[in-house]
Design a protein around this motif. Structure first.
Motif, PDB file in Angstrom:
ATOM      1  N   ALA A 100       0.831  -1.212   0.000  1.00  0.00           N
ATOM      2  CA  ALA A 100       0.000   0.000   0.000  1.00  0.00           C
ATOM      3  C   ALA A 100       0.862   1.258   0.000  1.00  0.00           C
ATOM      4  O   ALA A 100       0.582   2.213  -0.750  1.00  0.00           O
ATOM      5  CB  ALA A 100      -0.934  -0.003   1.211  1.00  0.00           C
ATOM      6  N   LYS A 103       2.440   1.707  -3.480  1.00  0.00           N
ATOM      7  CA  LYS A 103       1.438   2.175  -4.452  1.00  0.00           C
ATOM      8  C   LYS A 103       1.139   3.654  -4.241  1.00  0.00           C
ATOM      9  O   LYS A 103       1.008   4.416  -5.207  1.00  0.00           O
ATOM     10  CB  LYS A 103       0.158   1.357  -4.348  1.00  0.00           C
ATOM     11  N   GLN A 111      -5.036   4.250  -1.162  1.00  0.00           N
ATOM     12  CA  GLN A 111      -4.325   3.259  -0.348  1.00  0.00           C
ATOM     13  C   GLN A 111      -4.455   3.461   1.169  1.00  0.00           C
ATOM     14  O   GLN A 111      -3.977   2.635   1.934  1.00  0.00           O
ATOM     15  CB  GLN A 111      -2.853   3.232  -0.738  1.00  0.00           C
ATOM     16  N   VAL A 114      -6.345   0.501   2.861  1.00  0.00           N
ATOM     17  CA  VAL A 114      -5.567  -0.742   2.778  1.00  0.00           C
ATOM     18  C   VAL A 114      -4.392  -0.689   3.748  1.00  0.00           C
ATOM     19  O   VAL A 114      -4.134  -1.636   4.497  1.00  0.00           O
ATOM     20  CB  VAL A 114      -5.066  -0.987   1.338  1.00  0.00           C
ATOM     21  N   LEU A 115      -3.697   0.440   3.744  1.00  0.00           N
ATOM     22  CA  LEU A 115      -2.562   0.577   4.645  1.00  0.00           C
ATOM     23  C   LEU A 115      -3.037   0.512   6.091  1.00  0.00           C
ATOM     24  O   LEU A 115      -2.446  -0.196   6.915  1.00  0.00           O
ATOM     25  CB  LEU A 115      -1.808   1.876   4.407  1.00  0.00           C
TER      26      LEU A 115
END
Length: 185
Positions: A100, A103, A111, A114-115
């Motif tokens: 993440a 990206k 992100q 997700v992170l």
């Protein structure tokens, strides 16, 4: 008197917990739109992979856990098996954080969630993991490991420390301290 074979591990946990605190704090700020240093997460991954995993966990896995199993602890369905499983779970969260962050550094704008999911998963897992080791597994190891295996264990820890660069631990301590200073500003 028995040589204490877990003191070094407890000391290493203290630095790991400081990095975990930074990951948690910065992720909260990231979610609030008040933190955007994606490089921090790649540095945290570097710390976790090298200091926490390859240095600390490797000593646990190759020396402490091996000694416990060799001295009567079952390899399966045991505290050792649970700790090894958690080490693997932690590695999965770290891979997710790294992907993440990379990206995001490459321009992706989606992100944060997700992170955060991976960062919080790692933080929660490692805090519980360290608590179990410090309060259950390590005291158990100190009680059950015979005196005759302890010198070899301590020597194995020293060999592991000698295999890394001379400034290895200090470099990671400085990394944590630098981010703590930035975090306090």
């Amino acid at each position: 008197m028995k040589a204490d074979v877990t003191t070094v591990m407890v000391e290493e946990h203290k630095l790991i917990l400081r990095m975990i605190d930074l990951v948690e704090k910065n992720t909260r700020l990231l979610e609030q739109g008040r933190f955007d240093d994606w490089r921090f997460y790649l540095d945290a991954v570097d710390f976790i992979r090298n200091y926490a995993d390859r240095f600390h966990h490797a000593k646990e896995e190759a020396t402490l856990f091996t000694a416990l199993v060799a001295n009567g602890m079952p390899e399966q369905n045991s505290p050792v098996a649970a700790m090894l499983m958690e080490h693997d779970q932690g590695r999965a969260f770290v891979r997710g954080m790294e992907a993440a962050a990379q990206k995001a550094l490459d321009g992706a704008t989606d992100q944060v969630a997700v992170l955060a999911e991976n960062a919080y998963g790692y933080v929660e897992l490692l805090r519980r993991h360290i608590e179990k080791e410090d309060t259950i597994l390590y005291p158990l190891a100190e009680r059950v490991l015979p005196a005759e295996v302890r010198p070899a264990m301590l020597e194995a820890y020293h060999r592991a420390e000698a295999e890394v660069a001379e400034d290895f631990s200090e470099r990671y301590r400085r990394m944590v301290e630098d981010y703590e200073v930035r975090s306090a500003a």
